[in-house]
Scaffold this motif. Structure first.
Motif, mmCIF file in Angstrom:
data_model
loop_
_atom_site.group_PDB
_atom_site.id
_atom_site.type_symbol
_atom_site.label_atom_id
_atom_site.label_comp_id
_atom_site.label_asym_id
_atom_site.label_seq_id
_atom_site.Cartn_x
_atom_site.Cartn_y
_atom_site.Cartn_z
ATOM 1 N N VAL A 148 0.842 -1.186 0.000
ATOM 2 C CA VAL A 148 0.000 0.000 0.000
ATOM 3 C C VAL A 148 0.884 1.244 0.000
ATOM 4 C CG1 VAL A 148 -1.787 1.282 1.200
ATOM 5 C CG2 VAL A 148 -1.820 -1.214 1.238
ATOM 6 N N GLU A 149 0.675 2.092 -1.005
ATOM 7 C CA GLU A 149 1.466 3.312 -1.122
ATOM 8 C C GLU A 149 0.789 4.474 -0.405
ATOM 9 O OE1 GLU A 149 1.461 1.209 -5.227
ATOM 10 O OE2 GLU A 149 0.020 1.758 -3.667
ATOM 11 N N SER A 150 1.602 5.420 0.014
ATOM 12 C CA SER A 150 1.097 6.658 0.592
ATOM 13 C C SER A 150 2.131 7.746 0.390
ATOM 14 C CB SER A 150 0.789 6.478 2.084
ATOM 15 O OG SER A 150 1.958 6.144 2.799
ATOM 16 N N GLY A 151 1.706 8.991 0.613
ATOM 17 C CA GLY A 151 2.653 10.099 0.575
ATOM 18 C C GLY A 151 2.586 10.975 -0.655
ATOM 19 N N ALA A 198 4.034 0.280 2.330
ATOM 20 C CA ALA A 198 3.966 -0.653 3.443
ATOM 21 C C ALA A 198 3.541 -2.017 2.929
ATOM 22 C CB ALA A 198 2.979 -0.146 4.485
ATOM 23 N N ALA A 199 4.290 -3.044 3.320
ATOM 24 C CA ALA A 199 4.003 -4.407 2.883
ATOM 25 C C ALA A 199 3.421 -5.222 4.031
ATOM 26 C CB ALA A 199 5.275 -5.070 2.368
ATOM 27 N N ASP A 242 13.127 -0.094 5.249
ATOM 28 C CA ASP A 242 13.228 -0.382 6.668
ATOM 29 C C ASP A 242 12.588 -1.754 6.858
ATOM 30 O OD1 ASP A 242 12.933 -0.615 9.420
ATOM 31 O OD2 ASP A 242 12.640 1.534 9.696
ATOM 32 N N ILE A 243 13.411 -2.783 6.961
ATOM 33 C CA ILE A 243 12.890 -4.146 7.051
ATOM 34 C C ILE A 243 12.068 -4.338 8.313
ATOM 35 C CG2 ILE A 243 13.550 -6.577 7.266
ATOM 36 C CD1 ILE A 243 15.861 -6.021 5.390
ATOM 37 N N ALA A 244 12.469 -3.707 9.401
ATOM 38 C CA ALA A 244 11.738 -3.853 10.659
ATOM 39 C C ALA A 244 10.318 -3.307 10.549
ATOM 40 C CB ALA A 244 12.481 -3.150 11.779
ATOM 41 N N LYS A 245 10.117 -2.325 9.675
ATOM 42 C CA LYS A 245 8.797 -1.717 9.485
ATOM 43 C C LYS A 245 8.097 -2.234 8.244
ATOM 44 C CE LYS A 245 9.901 2.602 11.866
ATOM 45 N NZ LYS A 245 9.953 4.084 11.775
ATOM 46 N N ASN A 246 8.699 -3.180 7.534
ATOM 47 C CA ASN A 246 8.117 -3.713 6.293
ATOM 48 C C ASN A 246 7.772 -2.588 5.320
ATOM 49 O OD1 ASN A 246 8.291 -6.162 7.542
ATOM 50 N ND2 ASN A 246 6.087 -6.508 7.698
ATOM 51 N N THR A 247 8.648 -1.631 5.193
ATOM 52 C CA THR A 247 8.340 -0.440 4.415
ATOM 53 C C THR A 247 9.508 -0.056 3.514
ATOM 54 O OG1 THR A 247 6.873 0.387 6.153
ATOM 55 C CG2 THR A 247 7.638 1.978 4.532
ATOM 56 N N VAL A 248 9.175 0.359 2.310
ATOM 57 C CA VAL A 248 10.158 0.924 1.398
ATOM 58 C C VAL A 248 9.752 2.356 1.102
ATOM 59 C CG1 VAL A 248 8.975 0.111 -0.691
ATOM 60 C CG2 VAL A 248 11.433 0.537 -0.751
ATOM 61 N N TYR A 249 10.736 3.215 0.914
ATOM 62 C CA TYR A 249 10.494 4.641 0.726
ATOM 63 C C TYR A 249 11.055 5.103 -0.620
ATOM 64 C CZ TYR A 249 9.934 4.271 5.782
ATOM 65 O OH TYR A 249 9.530 3.900 7.029
ATOM 66 N N LEU A 250 10.482 6.178 -1.114
ATOM 67 C CA LEU A 250 11.046 6.848 -2.270
ATOM 68 C C LEU A 250 11.097 8.336 -1.944
ATOM 69 C CD1 LEU A 250 12.100 6.429 -5.178
ATOM 70 C CD2 LEU A 250 9.815 7.112 -5.971
ATOM 71 N N GLN A 251 12.285 8.816 -1.662
ATOM 72 C CA GLN A 251 12.481 10.248 -1.420
ATOM 73 C C GLN A 251 12.708 10.922 -2.765
ATOM 74 O OE1 GLN A 251 12.430 12.099 1.511
ATOM 75 N NE2 GLN A 251 12.596 13.853 0.123
ATOM 76 N N MET A 252 11.876 11.902 -3.061
ATOM 77 C CA MET A 252 11.927 12.575 -4.356
ATOM 78 C C MET A 252 12.246 14.044 -4.131
ATOM 79 S SD MET A 252 8.650 10.805 -6.239
ATOM 80 C CE MET A 252 7.469 11.641 -5.203
ATOM 81 N N ASN A 253 13.378 14.477 -4.645
ATOM 82 C CA ASN A 253 13.818 15.867 -4.506
ATOM 83 C C ASN A 253 13.895 16.534 -5.871
ATOM 84 O OD1 ASN A 253 14.166 15.444 -1.719
ATOM 85 N ND2 ASN A 253 16.283 14.777 -2.022
ATOM 86 N N ASN A 254 13.877 17.852 -5.844
ATOM 87 C CA ASN A 254 13.997 18.639 -7.070
ATOM 88 C C ASN A 254 12.998 18.160 -8.124
ATOM 89 O OD1 ASN A 254 14.997 20.629 -8.768
ATOM 90 N ND2 ASN A 254 16.702 19.363 -9.500
ATOM 91 N N LEU A 255 11.765 18.026 -7.719
ATOM 92 C CA LEU A 255 10.730 17.535 -8.613
ATOM 93 C C LEU A 255 10.445 18.531 -9.734
ATOM 94 C CD1 LEU A 255 8.442 16.050 -5.867
ATOM 95 C CD2 LEU A 255 9.309 14.752 -7.818
ATOM 96 N N ASN A 256 10.074 18.004 -10.877
ATOM 97 C CA ASN A 256 9.676 18.852 -11.998
ATOM 98 C C ASN A 256 8.359 18.330 -12.575
ATOM 99 O OD1 ASN A 256 10.299 16.849 -14.177
ATOM 100 N ND2 ASN A 256 12.382 17.110 -13.374
ATOM 101 N N PRO A 257 7.683 19.117 -13.396
ATOM 102 C CA PRO A 257 6.360 18.705 -13.898
ATOM 103 C C PRO A 257 6.382 17.369 -14.631
ATOM 104 C CG PRO A 257 6.647 21.053 -14.230
ATOM 105 C CD PRO A 257 7.971 20.526 -13.732
ATOM 106 N N GLU A 258 7.517 16.998 -15.210
ATOM 107 C CA GLU A 258 7.602 15.713 -15.915
ATOM 108 C C GLU A 258 7.543 14.522 -14.963
ATOM 109 O OE1 GLU A 258 8.444 18.867 -18.296
ATOM 110 O OE2 GLU A 258 9.727 18.353 -16.584
ATOM 111 N N HIS A 298 3.517 3.717 -8.359
ATOM 112 C CA HIS A 298 3.138 2.401 -7.868
ATOM 113 C C HIS A 298 4.337 1.715 -7.239
ATOM 114 C CE1 HIS A 298 -0.793 2.118 -9.972
ATOM 115 N NE2 HIS A 298 -0.192 2.877 -10.874
ATOM 116 N N CYS A 299 4.061 0.993 -6.176
ATOM 117 C CA CYS A 299 5.049 0.139 -5.530
ATOM 118 C C CYS A 299 4.818 -1.290 -6.006
ATOM 119 C CB CYS A 299 4.873 0.247 -4.022
ATOM 120 S SG CYS A 299 5.950 -0.792 -3.047
ATOM 121 N N ALA A 300 5.903 -2.043 -6.178
ATOM 122 C CA ALA A 300 5.789 -3.417 -6.639
ATOM 123 C C ALA A 300 6.782 -4.297 -5.895
ATOM 124 C CB ALA A 300 6.040 -3.499 -8.140
#
Length: 124
Positions: A4-7, A22-23, A72-88, A94-96
Motif C-alpha cells: 500500500v502506497e502513501s505520501g 507498506a508491505a 526499513d525491514i523492521a517496518k516492512n516499508t520501502v520509501y522513495l524520497q523525491m527531490n527537485n521535482l519537476n512537472p515531468e 506504484h510500488c511493486a
C-alpha cells in the motif's frame, strides 16, 4: 503480499515528497521492491528498485541524483524520497514486489505484487 502506497500529493517544481510503501508480509526481507510511475497516456515506467539481499539501490536515468529508494525491514516499508521535482515527474506512482529475484528488475511484468498507486502532481 499486499503493498500500500502513501505520501503522494501536490508540490511545486523544485519541491520534495517522500512516498512510502507498506508491505503486509512479515518476511519482507525476501522481497525485491520497485517503484514505477505512469502518466496519463503513457506506459508504466521503472523509477527505482532495491534488491532483496543486499538492499542495493538502482535507478532510471531520469531520476538518478534526485530520487532515493530505501527500506526499513523492521517496518516492512520501502520509501522513495523525491527531490527537485519537476512537472515531468507528475504521474501515479506504484510500488511493486517480487520474491528473491536473481537480477535487477526494471520491467513491470517482472514484478508479482502491486499497490493501487499514489498520485504525485508537480506544478510549474
Amino acid at each position: 503480499v499486499q503493498v500500500v502506497e502513501s505520501g503522494g500529493g501536490l508540490v511545486q517544481a523544485g519541491g520534495s515528497l517522500r512516498l512510502s510503501c507498506a508491505a503486509s508480509e512479515r518476511t519482507f526481507g525476501r522481497y525485491a521492491m520497485g517503484w514505477f510511475r505512469q502518466a496519463p497516456g503513457k506506459e508504466r515506467e521503472f523509477v527505482a528498485g532495491i534488491t532483496w539481499n543486499y538492499g542495493t539501490a538502482y535507478y532510471a536515468d531520469s531520476v538518478k541524483g534526485r530520487f532515493t529508494i530505501s527500506r526499513d525491514i523492521a517496518k516492512n516499508t520501502v520509501y522513495l524520497q523525491m527531490n527537485n521535482l519537476n512537472p515531468e515527474d507528475t504521474a501515479v506512482y506504484h510500488c511493486a514486489a517480487v520474491v528473491r529475484p536473481t537480477t535487477l528488475l526494471r520491467e513491470p511484468n517482472e514484478y508479482s505484487y502491486w499497490g493501487q498507486g499514489t498520485q504525485v502532481t508537480v506544478s510549474s
